[in-house]
Design a protein around this motif. Structure first.
Motif, PDB file in Angstrom:
ATOM      1  N   TYR A  80      46.458  68.520  27.825  1.00 38.56           N
ATOM      2  CA  TYR A  80      45.959  69.551  28.732  1.00 38.56           C
ATOM      3  C   TYR A  80      47.174  70.301  29.277  1.00 38.56           C
ATOM      4  O   TYR A  80      48.134  69.678  29.768  1.00 38.56           O
ATOM      5  CB  TYR A  80      45.157  68.952  29.900  1.00 38.56           C
ATOM      6  CG  TYR A  80      44.615  70.042  30.792  1.00 38.56           C
ATOM      7  CD1 TYR A  80      43.617  70.899  30.327  1.00 38.56           C
ATOM      8  CD2 TYR A  80      45.127  70.276  32.059  1.00 38.56           C
ATOM      9  CE1 TYR A  80      43.134  71.945  31.114  1.00 38.56           C
ATOM     10  CE2 TYR A  80      44.650  71.312  32.852  1.00 38.56           C
ATOM     11  CZ  TYR A  80      43.658  72.145  32.367  1.00 38.56           C
ATOM     12  OH  TYR A  80      43.195  73.189  33.133  1.00 38.56           O
ATOM     13  N   CYS A 133      42.519  64.083  34.505  1.00 35.42           N
ATOM     14  CA  CYS A 133      43.034  63.489  33.260  1.00 35.42           C
ATOM     15  C   CYS A 133      44.067  62.410  33.568  1.00 35.42           C
ATOM     16  O   CYS A 133      44.008  61.297  33.031  1.00 35.42           O
ATOM     17  CB  CYS A 133      43.665  64.557  32.370  1.00 35.42           C
ATOM     18  SG  CYS A 133      42.476  65.771  31.755  1.00 35.42           S
ATOM     19  N   GLU A 169      33.417  67.727  34.723  1.00 30.78           N
ATOM     20  CA  GLU A 169      33.635  66.911  33.528  1.00 30.78           C
ATOM     21  C   GLU A 169      35.085  67.105  33.069  1.00 30.78           C
ATOM     22  O   GLU A 169      35.670  68.156  33.295  1.00 30.78           O
ATOM     23  CB  GLU A 169      32.733  67.397  32.373  1.00 30.78           C
ATOM     24  CG  GLU A 169      31.257  67.386  32.666  1.00 30.78           C
ATOM     25  CD  GLU A 169      30.638  65.992  32.542  1.00 30.78           C
ATOM     26  OE1 GLU A 169      31.322  65.069  32.053  1.00 30.78           O
ATOM     27  OE2 GLU A 169      29.474  65.841  32.962  1.00 30.78           O
ATOM     28  N   HIS A 170      35.641  66.090  32.412  1.00 38.13           N
ATOM     29  CA  HIS A 170      36.939  66.318  31.762  1.00 38.13           C
ATOM     30  C   HIS A 170      36.958  65.566  30.437  1.00 38.13           C
ATOM     31  O   HIS A 170      36.194  64.625  30.228  1.00 38.13           O
ATOM     32  CB  HIS A 170      38.095  65.918  32.669  1.00 38.13           C
ATOM     33  CG  HIS A 170      38.298  64.438  32.774  1.00 38.13           C
ATOM     34  ND1 HIS A 170      37.522  63.647  33.596  1.00 38.13           N
ATOM     35  CD2 HIS A 170      39.154  63.612  32.148  1.00 38.13           C
ATOM     36  CE1 HIS A 170      37.919  62.391  33.467  1.00 38.13           C
ATOM     37  NE2 HIS A 170      38.899  62.333  32.595  1.00 38.13           N
ATOM     38  N   ASP A 171      37.838  66.014  29.556  1.00 45.42           N
ATOM     39  CA  ASP A 171      37.910  65.469  28.199  1.00 45.42           C
ATOM     40  C   ASP A 171      38.644  64.125  28.222  1.00 45.42           C
ATOM     41  O   ASP A 171      39.822  64.065  28.584  1.00 45.42           O
ATOM     42  CB  ASP A 171      38.637  66.490  27.310  1.00 45.42           C
ATOM     43  CG  ASP A 171      38.553  66.135  25.844  1.00 45.42           C
ATOM     44  OD1 ASP A 171      38.527  64.928  25.504  1.00 45.42           O
ATOM     45  OD2 ASP A 171      38.517  67.070  25.020  1.00 45.42           O
ATOM     46  N   GLU A 172      37.956  63.079  27.805  1.00 44.01           N
ATOM     47  CA  GLU A 172      38.557  61.747  27.857  1.00 44.01           C
ATOM     48  C   GLU A 172      39.611  61.524  26.773  1.00 44.01           C
ATOM     49  O   GLU A 172      40.326  60.523  26.789  1.00 44.01           O
ATOM     50  CB  GLU A 172      37.462  60.668  27.758  1.00 44.01           C
ATOM     51  CG  GLU A 172      36.651  60.635  29.033  1.00 44.01           C
ATOM     52  CD  GLU A 172      35.470  59.674  28.984  1.00 44.01           C
ATOM     53  OE1 GLU A 172      35.384  58.897  28.016  1.00 44.01           O
ATOM     54  OE2 GLU A 172      34.641  59.727  29.929  1.00 44.01           O
ATOM     55  N   ASP A 173      39.707  62.478  25.848  1.00 44.81           N
ATOM     56  CA  ASP A 173      40.724  62.363  24.799  1.00 44.81           C
ATOM     57  C   ASP A 173      42.057  62.986  25.201  1.00 44.81           C
ATOM     58  O   ASP A 173      43.000  63.008  24.402  1.00 44.81           O
ATOM     59  CB  ASP A 173      40.228  63.013  23.506  1.00 44.81           C
ATOM     60  CG  ASP A 173      39.097  62.203  22.890  1.00 44.81           C
ATOM     61  OD1 ASP A 173      39.072  60.968  23.098  1.00 44.81           O
ATOM     62  OD2 ASP A 173      38.228  62.806  22.226  1.00 44.81           O
ATOM     63  N   VAL A 174      42.131  63.523  26.402  1.00 46.65           N
ATOM     64  CA  VAL A 174      43.424  64.059  26.852  1.00 46.65           C
ATOM     65  C   VAL A 174      44.361  62.879  27.122  1.00 46.65           C
ATOM     66  O   VAL A 174      44.063  62.019  27.956  1.00 46.65           O
ATOM     67  CB  VAL A 174      43.270  64.947  28.111  1.00 46.65           C
ATOM     68  CG1 VAL A 174      44.639  65.283  28.712  1.00 46.65           C
ATOM     69  CG2 VAL A 174      42.519  66.236  27.765  1.00 46.65           C
ATOM     70  N   TYR A 186      41.574  69.644  37.131  1.00 46.79           N
ATOM     71  CA  TYR A 186      41.396  69.173  35.749  1.00 46.79           C
ATOM     72  C   TYR A 186      42.562  68.249  35.342  1.00 46.79           C
ATOM     73  O   TYR A 186      42.357  67.144  34.824  1.00 46.79           O
ATOM     74  CB  TYR A 186      41.271  70.353  34.777  1.00 46.79           C
ATOM     75  CG  TYR A 186      40.624  69.949  33.465  1.00 46.79           C
ATOM     76  CD1 TYR A 186      39.288  70.249  33.215  1.00 46.79           C
ATOM     77  CD2 TYR A 186      41.322  69.227  32.500  1.00 46.79           C
ATOM     78  CE1 TYR A 186      38.671  69.862  32.033  1.00 46.79           C
ATOM     79  CE2 TYR A 186      40.719  68.830  31.323  1.00 46.79           C
ATOM     80  CZ  TYR A 186      39.398  69.149  31.081  1.00 46.79           C
ATOM     81  OH  TYR A 186      38.775  68.760  29.920  1.00 46.79           O
ATOM     82  N   LYS A 230      44.620  62.452  19.981  1.00 47.67           N
ATOM     83  CA  LYS A 230      44.672  62.762  21.414  1.00 47.67           C
ATOM     84  C   LYS A 230      44.999  64.237  21.614  1.00 47.67           C
ATOM     85  O   LYS A 230      45.526  64.895  20.722  1.00 47.67           O
ATOM     86  CB  LYS A 230      45.739  61.896  22.097  1.00 47.67           C
ATOM     87  CG  LYS A 230      45.386  60.421  22.155  1.00 47.67           C
ATOM     88  CD  LYS A 230      44.375  60.150  23.248  1.00 47.67           C
ATOM     89  CE  LYS A 230      44.069  58.661  23.361  1.00 47.67           C
ATOM     90  NZ  LYS A 230      42.971  58.410  24.298  1.00 47.67           N
ATOM     91  N   LYS A 231      44.670  64.721  22.807  1.00 48.25           N
ATOM     92  CA  LYS A 231      44.919  66.125  23.127  1.00 48.25           C
ATOM     93  C   LYS A 231      45.837  66.252  24.342  1.00 48.25           C
ATOM     94  O   LYS A 231      45.983  65.327  25.122  1.00 48.25           O
ATOM     95  CB  LYS A 231      43.596  66.823  23.468  1.00 48.25           C
ATOM     96  CG  LYS A 231      42.579  66.813  22.364  1.00 48.25           C
ATOM     97  CD  LYS A 231      41.242  67.320  22.875  1.00 48.25           C
ATOM     98  CE  LYS A 231      40.134  66.991  21.884  1.00 48.25           C
ATOM     99  NZ  LYS A 231      38.801  67.146  22.491  1.00 48.25           N
ATOM    100  N   ASN A 260      42.146  59.020  32.746  1.00 51.13           N
ATOM    101  CA  ASN A 260      42.295  58.652  31.328  1.00 51.13           C
ATOM    102  C   ASN A 260      43.389  57.596  31.194  1.00 51.13           C
ATOM    103  O   ASN A 260      44.553  57.869  31.519  1.00 51.13           O
ATOM    104  CB  ASN A 260      42.650  59.890  30.487  1.00 51.13           C
ATOM    105  CG  ASN A 260      41.506  60.881  30.419  1.00 51.13           C
ATOM    106  OD1 ASN A 260      40.433  60.648  30.963  1.00 51.13           O
ATOM    107  ND2 ASN A 260      41.722  61.992  29.743  1.00 51.13           N
TER     108      ASN A 260
END
Lengths: 306, 306
Positions: A111, A176, A149-154, A172, A108-109, A180
């Motif tokens: 933000y 998340c 768009e946003h990162d689903e791994d956040v 952003y 996971k990340k 998420n």
């Protein structure tokens, strides 16, 4: 009886030796206690030397998340203070330590809404991140139908003080947290005020956190003062009993509350944002055990008893 | 008894004529009721025509503060709707109307965190202002000792949705509220979500307001929904009894609450952000009197009874 009396109304510190002998660790807030902006407060080096010579453990805690522990170390050095990086607990470090303490998944990340210090600490903790200063210049495209768009791994959004705060970051971070599943909302602090320069008070991390709270309708996990996360961490790491700690700070609603929440002794210094009339005013409900003008009173109050 | 039953659990609208005949004014929220983003919702022109032909007063209320009444009028026109500027109540107008209602002094100024609509309405109301889009590109100088000046004649800070939100604005607004005696903190709305584009939900005015609340530790006067300011204003201006109003909206926590706070009848339409399962879910505590899919159901439900 003594504690009850002290809580009911703060006492002026009269015998520093008594306090010094009653604890093994001093936790110092930095701004308003050790320095003001870029200037060292009078008598600080001698006071720290005296405490070290008596075998006391010294810890420096700050809600400022813009610097990492290492970057803070340089500030102490520049001011001529001999402080080890390991003795410094900034809320940037607390955010990374919190994520490690809950075994934040490796895939996971994070933000980041905040400055360089948070990125540095996440990096040291081996946690992947995105955002931070890099997103400071980004703008939202206003074309009809635009989709961000946003990162689903956040898996966590960490929010701290950020001079380069903008709507891109708000949107952003909000996406998340809202979209998420299980994404955490972590605040380094909710301070109303920070000390960018010593010429005036500046809007603090509470404004960035308030913005994300306003758009997500979620309350954050706070890792800085007055939450006890850093105190618990210190107590576990060094095996210190909390009654053996004295928290020294200049703010009632962060420092003193932090000490009291953690079950420590508390000393308010009047060298920062709190005046004696604020402490004694009818609106103030937070009473430290003791108060004094500045930490170097430890030297004179001590001398007087010899 | 009827009202009690309706409040306890919303009823599907079955006889539109009954509702139409029971009130003299319909207040419509715009986004999710009249249009979605840039597209008109099906059957809206015919429905509005039918209501006008029955002599009903129509009012369009929106928490969006980025446009003035006049600018909103153009949006209605573009969508082929024949709506008079006087029938439109945006929260930008509400902010100016509020300041006029309290006789905001002529020699005082308003600092604006928000977009063009607020400036336009303040101008029309003859109120001096500064800030707004002009401050969108401003940055804080980070030199040691830097001091940000602020105008001591600012007597109110108005905060609305602002795509160009930045730290300069947060600090300027915070200084005015904290340091100018009696300075007001006015929010156009605290919506978590707004509809910049219809492709996704966007962080709303609640984030800008949350930021200023976080740094000033003050709560704003809210002039948009769900505060009743606009309802009271309408009721006074047109001499309408509130029980003679039906509030029609797609959001429970702004539109329906606004109607209920004002003592009006309430109709939820499912053409916007609220689904039937959200309305009927266990977490929802806000029950409108009635619900229906979209306002053009007024036509078919009416036809069925002929």
């Amino acid at each position: 009886m003594e504690t009850l009396k002290a809580r009911a109304s703060a006492q002026p510190l009269q015998d520093a030796d008594d306090l010094i002998n009653s604890v093994e660790t001093f936790i110092f807030d930095c701004d308003g206690v050790i320095w003001k902006g870029d200037s060292l407060i009078d008598g600080v080096p001698e006071t720290l030397d005296m405490l070290r010579s008596k075998g006391k453990r010294l810890v420096f805690v700050t809600n400022n998340s813009t610097k990492s522990r290492k970057q803070y170390g340089k500030k102490f050095e520049t001011l001529g203070l001999n402080v080890n990086e390991e003795e410094i607990f900034a809320s940037s470090f607390a955010a990374a330590a919190y994520l490690k303490s809950i075994d934040f998944p490796k895939d996971k990340k994070v933000y980041v809404i905040g400055e360089d210090g948070i990125l540095k600490e996440l990096e040291l903790a081996g946690i992947q991140y995105l955002g931070g200063p890099e997103d400071g210049g980004k703008k939202i495209e206003l074309k009809p139908g635009f989709y961000m768009e946003h990162d689903e791994d956040v898996g966590a959004v960490v929010v701290g003080f950020d001079r380069y705060f903008n709507y891109y970051k708000v949107q952003y971070g909000t996406l998340c947290i809202r979209e998420n599943p299980g994404c955490l909302f972590i605040a380094t602090n909710r301070d109303a005020v920070t000390h960018l320069t010593d010429a005036q008070e500046w809007a603090g991390g509470g404004s960035m956190v308030g913005a994300i709270s306003g758009s997500t309708q979620r309350e954050p996990v706070v890792v800085g003062k007055p939450s006890t996360f850093m105190m618990d961490y210190l107590s576990n790491k060094f095996g210190i009993q909390k009654s053996q700690i004295c928290m020294v700070g200049d703010r009632l609603d962060t420092d003193i509350l932090f000490g009291q929440n953690g079950g420590c002794k508390t000393l308010l210094v009047l060298s920062g944002v709190t005046s004696l009339s604020m402490l004694q005013g009818p609106d103030n409900k937070i009473q430290p055990d003791f108060y004094t003008n500045k930490i170097s009173d430890f030297l004179s109050l001590k001398a007087a008893t010899v």
